[in-house]
Design a protein around this motif. Structure first.
Motif, PDB file in Angstrom:
ATOM      1  N   MET A 294       0.835  -1.211   0.000  1.00 11.32           N
ATOM      2  CA  MET A 294       0.000   0.000   0.000  1.00 11.32           C
ATOM      3  C   MET A 294       0.868   1.258   0.000  1.00 11.32           C
TER       4      MET A 294
ATOM      5  N   TYR B 262      -9.432   2.024  -3.732  1.00 13.25           N
ATOM      6  CA  TYR B 262      -8.567   3.003  -4.388  1.00 13.25           C
ATOM      7  C   TYR B 262      -8.534   2.828  -5.904  1.00 13.25           C
TER       8      TYR B 262
ATOM      9  N   PHE C 146      -2.186  -1.572  -6.759  1.00 11.18           N
ATOM     10  CA  PHE C 146      -3.408  -1.819  -5.996  1.00 11.18           C
ATOM     11  C   PHE C 146      -4.085  -3.115  -6.456  1.00 11.18           C
TER      12      PHE C 146
ATOM     13  N   PRO D 134      -7.658  -1.814  -1.242  1.00 16.19           N
ATOM     14  CA  PRO D 134      -7.101  -1.757  -2.604  1.00 16.19           C
ATOM     15  C   PRO D 134      -8.175  -1.592  -3.668  1.00 16.19           C
TER      16      PRO D 134
ATOM     17  N   ALA E  19       2.196   1.762  -3.450  1.00 18.16           N
ATOM     18  CA  ALA E  19       1.150   2.227  -4.363  1.00 18.16           C
ATOM     19  C   ALA E  19       0.892   3.721  -4.179  1.00 18.16           C
TER      20      ALA E  19
ATOM     21  N   ILE F  55      -2.251  -6.062  -4.998  1.00 14.11           N
ATOM     22  CA  ILE F  55      -2.547  -6.184  -3.566  1.00 14.11           C
ATOM     23  C   ILE F  55      -3.938  -6.774  -3.364  1.00 14.11           C
ATOM     24  N   ALA F  56      -4.898  -6.304  -4.163  1.00 13.75           N
ATOM     25  CA  ALA F  56      -6.278  -6.788  -4.044  1.00 13.75           C
ATOM     26  C   ALA F  56      -6.359  -8.297  -4.281  1.00 13.75           C
TER      27      ALA F  56
END
Length: 207
Positions: free
Chosen positions: A26, A61, A45, A58, A29, A48-49
């Motif tokens: 995060m 965003y 993001f 994530p 990002a 990460i998601a």
């Protein structure tokens, strides 16, 4: 007993490592986003998601970035692709976090993107839903400055459109700024935007 303690410690260590990886990702990002590297930030993001299936931030965003990119977009094909992506990730985020004021606010923002692009086509479709979303968000979190500000900002825009008095909304926006001053996000990664925009809108009240 010793084996159980060992297993518990390993589980805690693994959880801590997972949280650390999430935080590192995060942070990276956000750094990319701040450096105006939007595509790289969005890709981060997305990674990460996929890796953190229980985290809604994530996806949030990704939705926000596509909403922001859409404000001045004139090409309907590009706009639709961006807002469809925003909606996809909002839908995913909402399955991870129910009755989340921040997600309701972002949903209203995405609908507002459509109205801003073509009010004649999308105003009737989304105006009522936008008002309901902001009202629900404000009810869920009465001290959330984004809920208070966005609800008032939308109300002010509607009042101007219909030639009505905007003073009550100016007072609400002023109140939201006081909330921004005391608001503390749950973490460094939770939403904390809106104060600058609220101050800009309040300035128009005094013109």
């Amino acid at each position: 007993m010793k084996n159980l303690i060992f297993i518990a410690l390993v589980a805690i260590a693994a959880l801590t490592q997972a949280q650390t990886n999430f935080e590192k990702g995060m942070s990276q990002a956000f750094k990319l986003w701040e450096a105006n590297k939007w595509d790289e930030a969005e890709n981060m993001f997305e990674r990460i998601a996929k890796a953190e299936e229980d985290e809604w931030l994530p996806n949030y965003y990704i939705a926000q970035m596509n909403s922001l990119k859409s404000w001045n977009e004139k090409d309907e094909i590009v706009l639709k692709a961006q807002l469809d992506k925003a909606q996809k990730h909002l839908d995913i985020a909402m399955t991870k976090s129910e009755d989340n004021a921040e997600l309701l606010i972002m949903q209203a923002q995405v609908y507002t993107n459509w109205v801003a692009y073509d009010g004649a086509t999308y105003g009737m479709k989304y105006a009522g839903q936008i008002s309901e979303l902001y009202s629900k968000a404000a009810k869920l979190e009465p001290t959330n400055p984004r809920a208070v500000f966005c609800k008032a900002d939308w109300g002010m825009g509607s009042a101007k459109y219909f030639g009505q008095d905007t003073e009550p909304f100016c007072k609400e926006i002023e109140a939201s700024i006081e909330l921004f001053d005391t608001f503390k996000p749950k973490s460094d990664f939770h939403p904390n935007w809106g104060k600058e925009r609220a101050e800009q809108v309040l300035a128009t009240c005094k013109e």
